[in-house]
Design a protein around this motif. Sequence first.
Motif, PDB file in Angstrom:
ATOM      1  N   ALA A  64     -17.842  15.011  21.188  1.00 21.61           N
ATOM      2  CA  ALA A  64     -17.497  14.939  19.560  1.00 21.61           C
ATOM      3  C   ALA A  64     -18.186  15.261  18.644  1.00 21.61           C
ATOM      4  O   ALA A  64     -19.528  15.147  18.963  1.00 21.61           O
ATOM      5  CB  ALA A  64     -16.756  13.333  19.664  1.00 21.61           C
ATOM      6  N   THR A  65     -17.614  16.021  17.530  1.00 20.03           N
ATOM      7  CA  THR A  65     -18.615  16.343  16.592  1.00 20.03           C
ATOM      8  C   THR A  65     -18.028  15.666  15.363  1.00 20.03           C
ATOM      9  O   THR A  65     -18.793  16.071  14.128  1.00 20.03           O
ATOM     10  CB  THR A  65     -18.429  17.878  16.376  1.00 20.03           C
ATOM     11  OG1 THR A  65     -17.154  18.421  16.311  1.00 20.03           O
ATOM     12  CG2 THR A  65     -19.033  18.667  17.545  1.00 20.03           C
ATOM     13  N   GLY A  66     -17.183  15.032  15.346  1.00 26.85           N
ATOM     14  CA  GLY A  66     -16.670  14.098  14.214  1.00 26.85           C
ATOM     15  C   GLY A  66     -15.267  13.201  14.500  1.00 26.85           C
ATOM     16  O   GLY A  66     -15.255  12.971  15.709  1.00 26.85           O
ATOM     17  N   ASP A  67     -14.665  12.637  13.650  1.00 21.57           N
ATOM     18  CA  ASP A  67     -13.639  11.772  13.989  1.00 21.57           C
ATOM     19  C   ASP A  67     -12.496  12.313  14.799  1.00 21.57           C
ATOM     20  O   ASP A  67     -12.253  13.548  14.838  1.00 21.57           O
ATOM     21  CB  ASP A  67     -12.995  11.335  12.650  1.00 21.57           C
ATOM     22  CG  ASP A  67     -13.868  10.413  11.959  1.00 21.57           C
ATOM     23  OD1 ASP A  67     -14.996  10.226  12.230  1.00 21.57           O
ATOM     24  OD2 ASP A  67     -13.702  10.081  10.871  1.00 21.57           O
ATOM     25  N   PHE A  68     -12.006  11.717  15.671  1.00 22.93           N
ATOM     26  CA  PHE A  68     -10.889  12.307  16.685  1.00 22.93           C
ATOM     27  C   PHE A  68      -9.935  11.005  17.230  1.00 22.93           C
ATOM     28  O   PHE A  68     -10.464   9.714  17.156  1.00 22.93           O
ATOM     29  CB  PHE A  68     -11.269  12.989  17.681  1.00 22.93           C
ATOM     30  CG  PHE A  68     -12.200  11.908  18.804  1.00 22.93           C
ATOM     31  CD1 PHE A  68     -11.405  11.504  19.855  1.00 22.93           C
ATOM     32  CD2 PHE A  68     -13.448  11.578  18.536  1.00 22.93           C
ATOM     33  CE1 PHE A  68     -12.245  10.848  20.705  1.00 22.93           C
ATOM     34  CE2 PHE A  68     -14.274  10.840  19.541  1.00 22.93           C
ATOM     35  CZ  PHE A  68     -13.427  10.449  20.540  1.00 22.93           C
TER      36      PHE A  68
END
Length: 268
Positions: A64-68
Amino acid sequence: MGTGHIEVSDGSLYYEAVGDGPAVVLLHGGLLDCRMWDDQFELLAATHRVIRLDVRSHGRSSTATGDFRHDDDLAAVLDTLGVDRVALVGLSMGGRIAFDFAVSRPQRVWALCAAATGISGMTFTDPYVLDRYQEMGRAAQERDTAAFVEAFLRAWVDGPHRRPEDVAASVRVRCADMAANNATRHATAQGRMLERDALHRLGEVTAPTLLVIGDTDSSDIVDVTQRAVRDVPGARRVEIPGAGHMINLEQPDAFNTVLLPFLQEQSP
């Protein structure tokens, strides 16, 4: 067998699919990966189209590189594979994802089996588990993968009522291998795992629901399972003796004996 990666927002998810028939998705627990379903994957393929995947920041999927949202990721996988309705079988975090999907997309779920499940919106209060989480946090800060994995095993493989020697060594080894891989491969994960607060929306679940729990699991999992049995219309609960949190790994025959008839009864 179909296998590969499916593009989702800011990454891709590894999946495997095999068999023909009504679709079933197997959702793994936190810090594990789709290999935890090896026995059930082959068994269900005789009568179903079975899909298993590594969720974001796990296994062979993207970090993950950000909100999901896991349930959005799952929807993307199903859409890419051309699957409209599914049965969801999830353990622990996998059950948590299954409930989020079931409340956000009830029309797409024909059955739900949640084993040793978490549910978004729950609060962890078991002192034993909270202490192990503190150990995991310290180990992560110190980049001590071995200590991190051992604290995870003590929390969710041994559990609060057993010693390590009370659990089959093969189960601990399998879980340790998956957890260590995730702890190293996805150490740079960023962003928040957004959820649907399914604990307070359980009445919206329309799929036939089976809750499976081991008799030595933590008080938090026992409590949230009881809540789901109470609030999900028509939900049933089965307890498997001699099992902790990793039910399908510890007691595969007993788990399969519960799961297969449930799916056969509900099959569209």
